[in-house]
Scaffold this active site. Structure first.
Site, PDB file in Angstrom:
ATOM      1  N   ARG A  92       0.857  -1.194   0.000  1.00 49.17           N
ATOM      2  CA  ARG A  92       0.000   0.000   0.000  1.00 49.17           C
ATOM      3  C   ARG A  92       0.894   1.245   0.000  1.00 49.17           C
ATOM      4  NH1 ARG A  92      -0.334  -2.838   5.018  1.00 49.17           N
ATOM      5  NH2 ARG A  92       0.866  -1.763   6.621  1.00 49.17           N
ATOM      6  N   THR A 130      -4.122   5.637   4.426  1.00 52.46           N
ATOM      7  CA  THR A 130      -3.620   4.405   3.809  1.00 52.46           C
ATOM      8  C   THR A 130      -4.780   3.448   3.564  1.00 52.46           C
ATOM      9  OG1 THR A 130      -1.896   2.705   3.965  1.00 52.46           O
ATOM     10  CG2 THR A 130      -3.032   3.250   6.006  1.00 52.46           C
ATOM     11  N   ASN A 131      -4.505   2.194   3.291  1.00 49.50           N
ATOM     12  CA  ASN A 131      -5.563   1.206   3.046  1.00 49.50           C
ATOM     13  C   ASN A 131      -5.123  -0.139   3.615  1.00 49.50           C
ATOM     14  OD1 ASN A 131      -4.111  -0.353   0.888  1.00 49.50           O
ATOM     15  ND2 ASN A 131      -4.138   1.693  -0.023  1.00 49.50           N
ATOM     16  N   ARG A 132      -5.925  -1.186   3.376  1.00 54.97           N
ATOM     17  CA  ARG A 132      -5.689  -2.452   4.076  1.00 54.97           C
ATOM     18  C   ARG A 132      -4.873  -3.452   3.266  1.00 54.97           C
ATOM     19  NH1 ARG A 132     -11.528  -2.520   6.096  1.00 54.97           N
ATOM     20  NH2 ARG A 132     -11.350  -1.487   8.100  1.00 54.97           N
ATOM     21  N   SER A 133      -4.281  -3.034   2.180  1.00 55.02           N
ATOM     22  CA  SER A 133      -3.511  -3.990   1.370  1.00 55.02           C
ATOM     23  C   SER A 133      -2.322  -4.516   2.187  1.00 55.02           C
ATOM     24  CB  SER A 133      -3.004  -3.289   0.103  1.00 55.02           C
ATOM     25  OG  SER A 133      -2.067  -4.107  -0.532  1.00 55.02           O
TER      26      SER A 133
END
Ligand code: CTP
Length: 434
Positions: free
Chosen positions: A209, A221-224
């Site tokens: 991410r 941010t994100n959950r990747s």
């Protein structure tokens, strides 16, 4: 396909050990050089002499005292390992290691990295693809321990053939029989072909991410997790590719044997990816890039105040679109799409807008942070839905398609308008590791 290839056939101690004799014979018929490696338990079922006669090579049964045996190997392999081959050199010489039968106990040892005998030692030491043909009693196959071990082996890239269902030596009927020998041979051939399918090809992967700082302690941010990108990196590496990974923050350790450029922000990733893409034959953009960043990053930690807080965001450049717009002849560009509605239509839109050759479509519930993935491979004319599989297996399917696209460039998507030139960005953090 197996001519001048070295297939190491591992035999562990199950009643199906006798069927490995037929496997060796068929492999030799297809032109393979075969070296048999037997566990002590396997020697209780079939004698090493049988395999010696069938392979035309010494049989490895022990870690001790086999250092000076002379093997009959293809010339190219002999150059690699020398004429006299110790058991560790067999690991180096192998184009494929196929274990048939693979007992529950043997698979458990492989999973846990135990290497008390020649076969498990070679399995640990080799980088060749591993094909396992399990055979055991029904209950042993169905036991949670065996099932967990098989899942783990698959996730690490091993190919599991069978077991077949039918009448078992115990008298029970169900899954546990060694797969048909012809199916095992076919899987070995596929593994050997795959192994060489990206030999010397320069593969660039965007993984993980990105993080955009709001203030010194908070980020957008994100959950990747980075799992999909790293699975692609491992699979490409194991096919002989020269792999570079540009990775944002991730939750999992990076694979060894690849060049890693760590980055944090979308701008850093853009700079690192577009620079490296100029020299890449294949670009796989699996990173989850932030589409926006805070217009300003506060120098001090933002304090809570009464009322609402509004963050102004400005767009980041689209990295995949920039790479697609600058695509060189013969270069293959693969993007990912995470869609919650109208998956195939949206993926095809992205394929065209970003001038990619393939879009890997997944849904958030199936992919983010998970060990497995369920994807659809979307190109200009087709949408191939794959079953749920480990991220490594999904990676193999994607690379099979990449191999196909490189072999005969398909009808590519129409060239999109070039993306807006990216804003100059700060250089990526130093510290690329091997
Ligand atoms: N991507 C990229 N740069 C961005 C955003 C996305 O390179 N700034 C890449 C991703 O790595 C992925 C593909 O583009 O390979 C699709 O990403 P996605 O976020 O689904 O698409 P977007 O273009 O952002 O479209 P939307 O947000 O409308 O779904």
């Amino acid at each position: 396909m197996l001519r001048d290839r070295v297939v190491v056939v591992g035999v562990s101690g199950g009643i199906a050990a006798y069927k490995a004799c037929e496997l060796v014979r068929r492999l030799r018929e297809r032109g393979a050089t075969v070296i048999a490696v037997m566990t002590p338990a396997a020697c209780e079922f079939v004698t090493p002499l049988t395999f010696q006669a069938l392979t035309g090579n010494p049989v490895i049964t022990t870690l001790w005292g086999d250092q000076q045996q002379r093997f009959d190997l293809p010339v190219e392999t002999l150059h690699k390992v020398g004429g006299k081959v110790a058991h560790v050199d067999v690991a180096e010489a192998a184009d494929c290691l196929a274990i048939a039968p693979a007992t529950a106990d043997l698979m458990a040892r492989i999973v846990h990295g135990e290497a008390p005998d020649a076969l498990t030692t070679i399995t640990m030491a080799t980088t060749a693809p591993l094909v396992l043909a399990p055979a055991m009693d029904l209950q042993m196959w169905q036991s949670p321990a065996t099932q967990a071990n098989v899942r783990e082996l698959r996730a690490r890239g091993a190919r599991i053939v069978g077991p077949a269902s039918g009448f078992l030596a115990s008298g029970l009927v169900g899954p546990g029989r060694l797969a048909e020998v012809s199916d095992i041979v076919d899987e070995i051939e596929r593994a050997v072909v795959r192994r060489a399918s990206l030999e010397g090809v320069r593969v660039l992967i965007g993984a993980g991410r990105t993080e955009e700082a709001i203030d010194p302690v908070r980020v957008l941010t994100n959950r990747s997790s980075g799992r999909m990108g790293f699975a692609l990196a491992e699979a490409a590496r194991d096919r002989g590719a020269d792999v570079t990974v540009v990775a944002g923050p991730v939750d999992v350790p990076a694979p060894h044997g690849v060049t890693l450029t760590p980055v944090t922000t979308a701008e850093q990733m853009l700079r690192a990816m577009t620079g490296a893409a100029e020299h890449a034959d294949v670009v796989l953009m699996a990173a989850a890039v932030a589409d926006y960043r805070p217009a300003k990053t506060a120098k001090q930690k933002l304090k809570r105040t009464d009322g609402t807080l509004t963050l102004t965001l400005e767009p980041n450049a689209d990295i995949l679109a920039a790479i697609g717009a600058a695509k060189t002849p013969g270069q293959v560009v693969v993007g990912f799409a995470l869609e919650t509605t109208n998956g195939v239509a949206n993926a095809r839109g992205k394929l065209q807008r970003k001038n990619a050759d393939l879009i890997v479509l997944n849904a958030p519930a199936d992919s983010l942070g998970a060990e497995t993935n369920k994807v659809t491979l979307v190109d200009a004319t087709s949408a191939q839905a794959l079953p749920v599989a480990s991220k490594r297996e999904v990676a193999e399917s994607i690379l099979d398609r990449v191999h196909g696209l490189r072999a005969k460039p398909a009808k590519r998507a129409k060239r999109a308008k070039p993306a807006k030139p990216a804003k100059p960005a700060k250089p990526a953090r130093k510290g690329a590791r091997k």
